[in-house]
Design a protein around this motif. Sequence first.
Motif, PDB file in Angstrom:
ATOM      1  N   VAL A 168      75.028  44.701  26.528  1.00 37.17           N
ATOM      2  CA  VAL A 168      74.519  45.640  25.520  1.00 37.17           C
ATOM      3  C   VAL A 168      73.322  46.413  26.074  1.00 37.17           C
ATOM      4  O   VAL A 168      73.239  47.641  25.941  1.00 37.17           O
ATOM      5  CB  VAL A 168      74.123  44.888  24.222  1.00 37.17           C
ATOM      6  N   SER A 173      73.657  54.803  28.641  1.00 30.46           N
ATOM      7  CA  SER A 173      73.842  55.887  27.655  1.00 30.46           C
ATOM      8  C   SER A 173      72.595  56.759  27.592  1.00 30.46           C
ATOM      9  O   SER A 173      72.689  57.990  27.510  1.00 30.46           O
ATOM     10  CB  SER A 173      74.117  55.316  26.263  1.00 30.46           C
ATOM     11  N   GLY A 174      71.441  56.117  27.648  1.00 34.27           N
ATOM     12  CA  GLY A 174      70.181  56.862  27.617  1.00 34.27           C
ATOM     13  C   GLY A 174      70.063  57.806  28.806  1.00 34.27           C
ATOM     14  O   GLY A 174      69.663  58.963  28.660  1.00 34.27           O
ATOM     15  N   PHE A 197      77.948  63.723  24.430  1.00 27.40           N
ATOM     16  CA  PHE A 197      77.118  63.063  23.406  1.00 27.40           C
ATOM     17  C   PHE A 197      77.998  62.251  22.455  1.00 27.40           C
ATOM     18  O   PHE A 197      77.691  61.102  22.131  1.00 27.40           O
ATOM     19  CB  PHE A 197      76.319  64.104  22.618  1.00 27.40           C
ATOM     20  N   GLU A 198      79.068  62.886  22.003  1.00 24.45           N
ATOM     21  CA  GLU A 198      79.968  62.192  21.061  1.00 24.45           C
ATOM     22  C   GLU A 198      80.514  60.905  21.693  1.00 24.45           C
ATOM     23  O   GLU A 198      80.567  59.860  21.049  1.00 24.45           O
ATOM     24  CB  GLU A 198      81.141  63.103  20.676  1.00 24.45           C
ATOM     25  N   CYS A 200      79.202  59.073  23.882  1.00 27.64           N
ATOM     26  CA  CYS A 200      78.181  58.040  24.078  1.00 27.64           C
ATOM     27  C   CYS A 200      78.102  57.070  22.897  1.00 27.64           C
ATOM     28  O   CYS A 200      77.461  56.020  22.997  1.00 27.64           O
ATOM     29  CB  CYS A 200      76.810  58.674  24.336  1.00 27.64           C
ATOM     30  N   SER A 201      78.753  57.399  21.797  1.00 24.67           N
ATOM     31  CA  SER A 201      78.731  56.478  20.651  1.00 24.67           C
ATOM     32  C   SER A 201      79.473  55.180  20.977  1.00 24.67           C
ATOM     33  O   SER A 201      79.407  54.218  20.217  1.00 24.67           O
ATOM     34  CB  SER A 201      79.305  57.133  19.400  1.00 24.67           C
ATOM     35  N   GLN A 242      78.582  53.140  22.985  1.00 22.15           N
ATOM     36  CA  GLN A 242      77.555  52.110  23.171  1.00 22.15           C
ATOM     37  C   GLN A 242      77.252  51.384  21.864  1.00 22.15           C
ATOM     38  O   GLN A 242      77.137  50.164  21.802  1.00 22.15           O
ATOM     39  CB  GLN A 242      76.285  52.751  23.740  1.00 22.15           C
ATOM     40  N   ASP A 243      77.155  52.164  20.798  1.00 21.15           N
ATOM     41  CA  ASP A 243      76.885  51.580  19.481  1.00 21.15           C
ATOM     42  C   ASP A 243      78.047  50.691  19.047  1.00 21.15           C
ATOM     43  O   ASP A 243      77.853  49.568  18.581  1.00 21.15           O
ATOM     44  CB  ASP A 243      76.663  52.732  18.483  1.00 21.15           C
ATOM     45  N   ILE A 244      79.261  51.199  19.234  1.00 22.30           N
ATOM     46  CA  ILE A 244      80.437  50.462  18.754  1.00 22.30           C
ATOM     47  C   ILE A 244      80.677  49.196  19.577  1.00 22.30           C
ATOM     48  O   ILE A 244      80.893  48.112  19.017  1.00 22.30           O
ATOM     49  CB  ILE A 244      81.679  51.383  18.748  1.00 22.30           C
ATOM     50  N   GLY A 269      78.441  47.649  21.227  1.00 19.27           N
ATOM     51  CA  GLY A 269      77.299  46.778  20.928  1.00 19.27           C
ATOM     52  C   GLY A 269      77.549  45.965  19.675  1.00 19.27           C
ATOM     53  O   GLY A 269      77.286  44.762  19.636  1.00 19.27           O
ATOM     54  N   GLN A 270      78.067  46.625  18.648  1.00 23.19           N
ATOM     55  CA  GLN A 270      78.344  45.908  17.388  1.00 23.19           C
ATOM     56  C   GLN A 270      79.430  44.852  17.586  1.00 23.19           C
ATOM     57  O   GLN A 270      79.354  43.751  17.045  1.00 23.19           O
ATOM     58  CB  GLN A 270      78.762  46.900  16.306  1.00 23.19           C
ATOM     59  N   ASN A 304      77.990  41.942  19.471  1.00 21.65           N
ATOM     60  CA  ASN A 304      77.134  41.139  18.595  1.00 21.65           C
ATOM     61  C   ASN A 304      77.960  40.203  17.704  1.00 21.65           C
ATOM     62  O   ASN A 304      77.534  39.086  17.394  1.00 21.65           O
ATOM     63  CB  ASN A 304      76.244  42.037  17.735  1.00 21.65           C
ATOM     64  N   TYR A 363      70.437  51.743  16.307  1.00 21.28           N
ATOM     65  CA  TYR A 363      70.750  51.992  17.715  1.00 21.28           C
ATOM     66  C   TYR A 363      70.164  53.331  18.132  1.00 21.28           C
ATOM     67  O   TYR A 363      70.540  54.377  17.586  1.00 21.28           O
ATOM     68  CB  TYR A 363      72.267  52.011  17.940  1.00 21.28           C
ATOM     69  N   MET A 371      72.672  56.080  18.898  1.00 16.58           N
ATOM     70  CA  MET A 371      73.255  56.818  17.766  1.00 16.58           C
ATOM     71  C   MET A 371      72.265  57.835  17.196  1.00 16.58           C
ATOM     72  O   MET A 371      72.652  58.937  16.811  1.00 16.58           O
ATOM     73  CB  MET A 371      73.692  55.849  16.659  1.00 16.58           C
ATOM     74  N   ARG A 401      70.043  59.448  18.808  1.00 17.17           N
ATOM     75  CA  ARG A 401      70.025  60.599  19.718  1.00 17.17           C
ATOM     76  C   ARG A 401      71.270  61.453  19.559  1.00 17.17           C
ATOM     77  O   ARG A 401      71.208  62.685  19.593  1.00 17.17           O
ATOM     78  CB  ARG A 401      69.909  60.126  21.166  1.00 17.17           C
ATOM     79  N   ILE A 402      72.411  60.781  19.405  1.00 17.07           N
ATOM     80  CA  ILE A 402      73.678  61.524  19.257  1.00 17.07           C
ATOM     81  C   ILE A 402      73.631  62.371  17.983  1.00 17.07           C
ATOM     82  O   ILE A 402      73.911  63.576  18.005  1.00 17.07           O
ATOM     83  CB  ILE A 402      74.883  60.552  19.217  1.00 17.07           C
ATOM     84  N   PHE A 405      82.656  59.379  15.549  1.00 16.44           N
ATOM     85  CA  PHE A 405      82.947  60.658  14.915  1.00 16.44           C
ATOM     86  C   PHE A 405      82.513  61.779  15.844  1.00 16.44           C
ATOM     87  O   PHE A 405      81.769  61.557  16.793  1.00 16.44           O
ATOM     88  CB  PHE A 405      82.223  60.768  13.577  1.00 16.44           C
TER      89      PHE A 405
END
Lengths: 198, 129
Positions: free
Chosen positions: A78, A85-86, A118-119, A121-122, A124-126, A128-129, A132, B15, B18, B20-21, B113
């Motif tokens: 994570v 991503s950063g 950018f889109e 890069c999400s 990472q969030d998904i 990560g979840q 977790n 996060y 997110m 930043r996005i 999205f």
Amino acid sequence: MENAEKSYGRDQVIQIINSVVSKVESTDKQETANSILSDLNALKAIIDEARTEIGSTRPKDINDKHIPTATDELDAVVEATAEASGTIMDSCDVIQEQTSKMDSEAARAIDEAVIKIFEACSFQDITGQRINKVVTTLKTIDEKVSAMLEVLSESLHVKHTETGEEEEIPPEKKLLNGPQLPENAITQSDIDKLLESF
Amino acid sequence: MAVDKAMNVLIVDDYNTMLRIIKNLLKQIGFNNVDEATDGSMALDMTKHKNYGLIISDWNMEPMTGIDFLKELRGSSSPNKDAPFIMITAESKTENVIEAKKSGVSNYIVKPFDAATLKSKMASVIGEF
């Protein structure tokens, strides 16, 4: 074959318990007492054997090594994806800053592509979840194993020591081809300095 | 009525990626006044001190989740109690959507999205722009 033997062991325990119960209900006291003692000894032997088998599988390693290692590795995933991503988005910011100074079809096309990055890069969030969730599941398993070990702790400890087996070497200590966790790793510049000191 | 793109937008997500996005996507469609919060309680506090024309919040956050933030906000006397509120989540269960709707959510976006989805959901709650 092994499973069949274990199944037979469980049946045997039930059979002995039933035998004890029926003998308690019988009339001859001395004979019953001797018979019950014999049955209880047989039962104890089976339970001891089961404990030895469980102990030899080193269940404590699950709590002490395997689960902590797995959760640390996942946490590191994570962190690494967040850092990557950063870095990607930092670079996108630079590109957007440059294209904002241009007025061309090419600049607009680049901007559109940057938005797609950018889109994307999400992820990472998904991820990560999802990771977790896996960590939470591992912690639940950890708690269950702890509870089980608490019940069997004393005998398992004795049997574990009695086995006299050598400490199992974790796979990552046998190989040098995997990424280290950040807290265990030294940086390239540390390595360079170290090599320069020779 | 034309949408004022100078409106304040509050985005809430634990996060940083997110945040930043979403901030970048908002910038691309002309919304530059964007504030960020990393959980519901921080966002709730921010809504007490500033007016927001739109709130975009993640659901899964700690210590205060997005749904709790929404419920608290709608039940408060905050100047933003009726602000348009878009919920974003990676888990799109029917019961979640129903709970959010009953709690006063304006729209709902499932992760991942794209910019087009964000724009269309925003337009549905604040008007075309």
